[in-house]
Design a protein around this motif. Structure first.
Motif, PDB file in Angstrom:
ATOM      1  N   ASN A 174       0.811  -1.215   0.000  1.00  0.00           N
ATOM      2  CA  ASN A 174       0.000   0.000   0.000  1.00  0.00           C
ATOM      3  C   ASN A 174       0.846   1.267   0.000  1.00  0.00           C
ATOM      4  N   ALA A 212       3.464   8.113  -0.893  1.00  0.00           N
ATOM      5  CA  ALA A 212       2.150   7.992  -0.261  1.00  0.00           C
ATOM      6  C   ALA A 212       1.976   6.550   0.191  1.00  0.00           C
ATOM      7  N   TYR A 213       1.427   6.361   1.389  1.00  0.00           N
ATOM      8  CA  TYR A 213       1.265   5.003   1.906  1.00  0.00           C
ATOM      9  C   TYR A 213       0.109   4.935   2.894  1.00  0.00           C
ATOM     10  N   SER A 214      -0.397   3.719   3.089  1.00  0.00           N
ATOM     11  CA  SER A 214      -1.450   3.453   4.055  1.00  0.00           C
ATOM     12  C   SER A 214      -0.810   2.933   5.329  1.00  0.00           C
ATOM     13  N   ILE A 227      -4.167   7.432   5.104  1.00  0.00           N
ATOM     14  CA  ILE A 227      -3.121   7.725   4.123  1.00  0.00           C
ATOM     15  C   ILE A 227      -2.177   8.780   4.688  1.00  0.00           C
ATOM     16  N   SER A 263      -5.480  11.780   5.190  1.00  0.00           N
ATOM     17  CA  SER A 263      -6.875  11.336   5.133  1.00  0.00           C
ATOM     18  C   SER A 263      -7.438  11.243   6.536  1.00  0.00           C
ATOM     19  N   ASP A 294      -8.489   3.400   4.721  1.00  0.00           N
ATOM     20  CA  ASP A 294      -8.059   4.055   3.479  1.00  0.00           C
ATOM     21  C   ASP A 294      -6.784   3.352   3.036  1.00  0.00           C
ATOM     22  N   PHE A 295      -6.714   2.977   1.745  1.00  0.00           N
ATOM     23  CA  PHE A 295      -5.572   2.192   1.296  1.00  0.00           C
ATOM     24  C   PHE A 295      -5.329   2.366  -0.200  1.00  0.00           C
ATOM     25  N   PRO A 345      -2.930   4.157  -2.087  1.00  0.00           N
ATOM     26  CA  PRO A 345      -2.789   5.495  -2.652  1.00  0.00           C
ATOM     27  C   PRO A 345      -1.928   5.480  -3.921  1.00  0.00           C
ATOM     28  N   PHE A 359      -7.121   7.138  -3.799  1.00  0.00           N
ATOM     29  CA  PHE A 359      -6.978   5.973  -2.938  1.00  0.00           C
ATOM     30  C   PHE A 359      -8.358   5.376  -2.713  1.00  0.00           C
ATOM     31  N   SER A 395     -11.226   3.745  -0.185  1.00  0.00           N
ATOM     32  CA  SER A 395     -11.648   4.021   1.179  1.00  0.00           C
ATOM     33  C   SER A 395     -12.863   3.173   1.512  1.00  0.00           C
TER      34      SER A 395
END
Length: 190
Positions: free
Chosen positions: A131, A142-144, A154, A168, A174-175, A177, A188, A190
């Motif tokens: 992610n 960008a990462y979850s 995020i 976020s 949320d994952f 991105p 992303f 959600s």
């Protein structure tokens, strides 16, 4: 087990039975990277010059990064860094840097030229897994990541300023991105 494609879509790499191979998508021979037997390879990724790949090897007994030429049998460059057991890794679109998620729920930034590792973040309650993504200019990641035991949100890491920003406000999760090609927008799930 794993596949990746180079930046212009002309070469594919794949892992089968712990061996790494690269070949042209329309013509040309198949090239094997690394030792023929006795080593398990995984996560082969093309570097930006399209002449080398970075991959994970268990040759030393622990997972380590190795850089191999695709076509030449030159000696591999081995990086002795504590990367854990990688779940996924992605190469910067502009530099010889990679980001790795591992079994310790860490997100790592590795400078392949300087052979330096920086821990960006550690998710306390869930796996970062695959992610994460680079911005097109290679400045942001960008990462979850878990915000608490029930919420994943995020975050964006700014490589230049070495700062992380939560972007976020998750209801639950949320994952995945992904930046758009201009780098102005982030999508992303959600």
């Amino acid at each position: 087990e794993d596949i990746s494609i180079n930046s212009d879509g002309s070469i594919i790499s794949f892992i089968t039975r712990g061996k790494s191979f690269c070949m042209g998508n329309w013509d040309g021979p198949v090239y094997q990277q690394g030792k023929i037997n006795g080593v398990r390879y995984q996560k082969t990724r093309f570097l930006n010059d399209n002449k080398k790949v970075v991959m994970v090897s268990d040759d030393s007994g622990n997972e380590q990064l190795e850089i191999h030429f695709i076509k030449d049998k030159k000696k591999a460059k081995v990086l002795s860094l504590d990367i854990g057991r990688p779940y996924d890794m992605k190469v910067s679109p502009v530099k010889d840097e990679i980001i790795i998620s591992n079994h310790r729920n860490e997100l790592l930034l590795v400078d392949l030229k300087k052979e330096k590792l920086h821990k960006i973040d550690k998710s306390k309650f869930s796996v970062i897994g695959g992610n994460f993504n680079w911005s097109p200019d290679g400045r942001y990641i960008a990462y979850s990541c878990s915000f608490n035991s029930r919420l994943n949100g995020i975050k964006i890491y700014d490589i230049k300023n070495k700062k992380t920003h939560e972007i976020s406000n998750p209801v639950l999760n949320d994952f995945n991105p992904v930046f758009d090609p201009t780098g102005k927008y982030l999508a992303f799930l959600s």
